[in-house]
Design a protein around this motif. Structure first.
Motif, short mmCIF file in Angstrom:
data_model
loop_
_atom_site.label_atom_id
_atom_site.label_comp_id
_atom_site.label_asym_id
_atom_site.label_seq_id
_atom_site.Cartn_x
_atom_site.Cartn_y
_atom_site.Cartn_z
N LYS A 141 22.92 7.61 -23.68
CA LYS A 141 23.08 8.71 -24.62
C LYS A 141 23.27 8.22 -26.05
O LYS A 141 22.66 8.76 -26.98
N ASP A 142 24.11 7.22 -26.24
CA ASP A 142 24.38 6.74 -27.59
C ASP A 142 23.14 6.12 -28.24
O ASP A 142 23.00 6.14 -29.46
N ASP A 143 22.27 5.54 -27.42
CA ASP A 143 21.04 4.93 -27.94
C ASP A 143 19.87 5.91 -27.95
O ASP A 143 18.78 5.58 -28.43
N MET A 144 20.08 7.08 -27.38
CA MET A 144 19.04 8.12 -27.32
C MET A 144 17.78 7.62 -26.62
O MET A 144 16.67 7.81 -27.08
N ASP A 145 17.96 6.95 -25.47
CA ASP A 145 16.81 6.60 -24.65
C ASP A 145 17.15 6.78 -23.19
O ASP A 145 18.31 6.88 -22.80
N VAL A 146 16.12 6.84 -22.38
CA VAL A 146 16.29 7.09 -20.95
C VAL A 146 15.25 6.27 -20.19
O VAL A 146 14.13 6.10 -20.66
N VAL A 147 15.66 5.74 -19.06
CA VAL A 147 14.75 4.99 -18.20
C VAL A 147 14.38 5.88 -17.02
O VAL A 147 15.26 6.36 -16.31
N VAL A 148 13.08 6.11 -16.84
CA VAL A 148 12.64 7.03 -15.80
C VAL A 148 11.54 6.41 -14.97
O VAL A 148 10.87 5.46 -15.39
N GLN A 149 11.33 6.97 -13.79
CA GLN A 149 10.20 6.61 -12.94
C GLN A 149 9.00 7.50 -13.26
O GLN A 149 9.16 8.57 -13.87
N PRO A 150 7.80 7.09 -12.85
CA PRO A 150 6.59 7.76 -13.36
C PRO A 150 6.35 9.18 -12.90
O PRO A 150 5.61 9.92 -13.55
N SER A 151 6.94 9.61 -11.80
CA SER A 151 6.60 10.94 -11.29
C SER A 151 7.58 12.03 -11.68
O SER A 151 7.51 13.15 -11.16
N ILE A 152 8.47 11.75 -12.60
CA ILE A 152 9.33 12.82 -13.10
C ILE A 152 8.53 13.67 -14.08
O ILE A 152 7.77 13.15 -14.89
N GLY A 153 8.63 14.98 -13.96
CA GLY A 153 7.92 15.87 -14.87
C GLY A 153 8.64 15.96 -16.20
O GLY A 153 9.87 15.86 -16.26
N TRP A 154 7.89 16.20 -17.27
CA TRP A 154 8.54 16.27 -18.59
C TRP A 154 9.47 17.48 -18.68
O TRP A 154 10.52 17.40 -19.31
N ALA A 210 4.93 10.18 -5.93
CA ALA A 210 5.73 11.38 -5.67
C ALA A 210 7.19 11.08 -5.39
O ALA A 210 8.08 11.87 -5.72
N PHE A 211 7.47 9.93 -4.75
CA PHE A 211 8.85 9.58 -4.39
C PHE A 211 9.54 8.76 -5.48
O PHE A 211 10.69 8.34 -5.30
N MET A 212 8.85 8.53 -6.59
CA MET A 212 9.44 7.79 -7.71
C MET A 212 9.58 8.76 -8.89
O MET A 212 8.78 8.74 -9.83
N ASP A 213 10.58 9.62 -8.80
CA ASP A 213 10.72 10.71 -9.76
C ASP A 213 12.13 10.83 -10.31
O ASP A 213 12.58 11.91 -10.67
N ARG A 214 12.84 9.70 -10.41
CA ARG A 214 14.26 9.75 -10.80
C ARG A 214 14.49 9.23 -12.22
O ARG A 214 13.69 8.45 -12.76
N ILE A 215 15.58 9.68 -12.82
CA ILE A 215 16.12 9.03 -14.01
C ILE A 215 16.92 7.82 -13.54
O ILE A 215 17.87 7.97 -12.76
N LEU A 216 16.56 6.64 -13.97
CA LEU A 216 17.23 5.42 -13.52
C LEU A 216 18.42 5.06 -14.41
O LEU A 216 19.39 4.47 -13.95
N GLN A 217 18.32 5.42 -15.67
CA GLN A 217 19.39 5.05 -16.62
C GLN A 217 19.30 5.97 -17.84
O GLN A 217 18.21 6.19 -18.37
N PHE A 218 20.42 6.49 -18.27
CA PHE A 218 20.47 7.34 -19.45
C PHE A 218 21.44 6.73 -20.45
O PHE A 218 22.62 6.55 -20.16
#
Length: 526
Positions: free
Chosen positions: A140-153, A130-138
């Motif tokens: 944009k130019d590569d069209m990918d994002v690094v996220v933690q497991p509890s972020i909702g889609w 529940a406390f691991m719900d952040r975007i860690l890295q975005f």
């Protein structure tokens, strides 16, 4: 596409374990030193992480993390504690301690799975992200994002929209689903026809293994032939957390709805659209009962719907391609008895027309009376057998005389049965179970699968053996053995624990957790 920090790394089950020590591997209260190991592990977790609120032994918290109204199968045993890590390092410490004391670990993300995927049949520690719900890295130019497991889609897509990214994450299961759980079950959703399932949207994963080691499955390029495809190993393993993806938003969407006189006509039309190669973004089916459910619930008010089998289409692309594809679909559906084809004129109508499908399960749950449950499960078959299976399964389901419906992602041969029954009536439950069992067996006889997107969990282990054979399950077990030799990661899911007699798996209520729970509370409070 993305990596995600924090995961309980495990694959899919182990094979044979040293029977001389297997009795203590799961830390059952009935085994030698079981209570002491559980309590010692909890105490060490609090001590190493240095924060009291990382562990909860509250009775309601334990029930929330061991019992689910979404799941038809719920073992009686609950976890003895819930851990709330804040980072990959926290997860690694929890895993290392539990591995040392042979305490089971059960990953918990959104908590909406349907096959008992996060239940705790052998007690253990539920790891809630529940406390691991952040975007860690975005990127944009590569069209990918690094996220933690509890972020909702849905939360991820909203944040991408707020950043004016021009990108979105296309996998769309239930609205409350989290990325970690979506990885664990290799979920899909209504967009799977156009964009694929979760496995198609993973670049790499950060994974914590059973003994606390941390690995990364790949680097960031979209393609790689360097070594084994570990993403494919962990995605769908029902215990791995991580990932998220992005894609370019299409130029235009359009939504269409068409009703049919019979469920077979609707299923035949759906298969015809797919065989014609029409690039629909989504293709969904709801039977007459499910359309009635939506009307009764009022979830799409003031709009009401014809209570007939209905197909829902979503088209995407340029204006010209959308116009061409909708014309083709309209012709195919008309040949199969389709009537009153409606197209959305603007974005407001798109949401309105699509709302009936997205509200389907919620609508049925809202109609439950006291003591009632909804048994919902899925299968998938080759498109050529879809109409046959849906027709026969609906006939048997209707013969129950209960409130039951069919809906699903027919664009890829996947559909669900949902049956409302009295959970306190053993005879009624047995009839529902038999109906579901028959549907699964028919799907397997048609070269289909026992689960298209809900995964195996606790409830479909026997069906998995029927589907792929014991030899294939043995290969899965060998992989499990190499990564989790003590079988502490989500034990009892996908396959049975090999050193326990098979008959014990259905009656794990004999594993008492109450004494352990009290001891754990006392030690944590001190």
């Amino acid at each position: 596409m993305a990596t995600a920090a924090g995961a309980i790394g495990w694959t899919v089950a182990q094979w044979q374990t040293d029977k001389s020590s297997s009795q203590v591997h799961l830390g059952n209260s009935g085994s030698v030193g079981g209570e002491e190991r559980f309590a010692t592990a909890i105490d060490e977790i609090v001590s190493e992480l240095g924060k009291q609120d990382v562990i909860s032994t509250d009775d309601e918290d334990l029930k929330t993390h061991g019992y689910s109204e979404w799941s038809t199968v719920n073992p009686d045993t609950l976890p003895v504690a819930v851990a709330y890590p804040r980072s990959t390092e926290d997860v690694a410490a929890i895993a290392r301690i539990c591995h040392k004391h042979r305490v089971p670990l059960i990953p918990f993300s959104g908590g909406t799975s349907l096959e008992g995927n996060f239940s705790a049949p052998y007690g253990g520690v539920s790891v809630d992200f529940a406390f691991m719900d952040r975007i860690l890295q975005f990127n944009k130019d590569d069209m990918d994002v690094v996220v933690q497991p509890s972020i909702g889609w849905q939360d991820l897509n909203q944040k991408l929209a707020d950043m004016d990214a021009g990108l979105f994450f296309p996998v769309d299961p239930g609205p409350t689903a989290k990325i970690g759980g979506m990885i664990g079950t290799n979920c899909s959703g209504t967009n799977a026809v156009r964009y694929g399932t979760m496995k198609d949207w993973v670049i790499n994963l950060t994974v914590v293994l059973a003994d606390g080691r941390v690995i990364k499955t790949r680097r960031r390029p979209r393609k790689s032939s360097a070594g084994y495809n570990l993403n494919g190993l962990f995605v769908g393993s029902e215990g791995t957390l991580g990932i998220v993806t992005e894609a370019v938003i299409p130029e235009m969407y359009s939504v269409g709805v068409v009703s049919f006189p019979t469920i077979r006509a609707a299923a035949t039309a759906a298969a015809g659209v797919m065989r014609a190669g029409v690039p629909v973004a989504c293709l969904e089916i709801m039977d007459d009962v499910q359309m009635r459910v939506v009307n009764l619930s009022g979830s799409t008010a003031p709009r009401t719907w014809k209570e007939l089998p209905t197909l829902f289409f979503k088209f995407s692309g340029s204006k010209a391609s959308v116009a061409e594809n909708t014309a083709t679909v309209q012709a195919i559906t008309s040949r199969n008895g389709g009537q009153d084809f409606e197209f959305a004129k603007d974005e407001r109508e798109q949401k309105l027309l699509w709302s009936a499908r997205k509200e389907s399960l919620w609508s049925m749950l809202a109609l439950r009376k006291t003591g009632q449950d909804v048994w919902s499960t899925d299968v998938a078959v080759p498109l050529s057998r879809l109409a046959d299976l849906i027709e026969v399964s609906k006939q048997e389901m209707d013969s129950l005389g209960m409130f039951a419906s069919i809906l699903g992602h027919v664009g890829d041969g996947n559909f669900h049965e949902s049956i409302m029954y009295d959970r306190g009536n053993p005879e009624e439950r047995e009839r529902v179970a038999r109906c579901v069992h028959n549907m699964v067996n028919r799907a397997l006889n048609m070269e289909g699968t026992c689960t298209g997107e809900h995964s195996v969990g606790w409830g479909k282990k026997e069906s998995l053996v029927k589907e792929v054979g014991q030899e294939t399950v043995d290969v899965m077990a060998a992989i499990k053995k190499s990564l989790d030799p003590r079988w502490i990661l989500n034990p009892g899911k996908i396959m049975d624990v090999p050193w326990l007699p098979k008959e014990t798996h259905a009656t794990k209520a004999d594993v008492a957790v109450t004494p352990i729970r009290r001891l754990a509370k006392q030690e944590v409070s001190e």
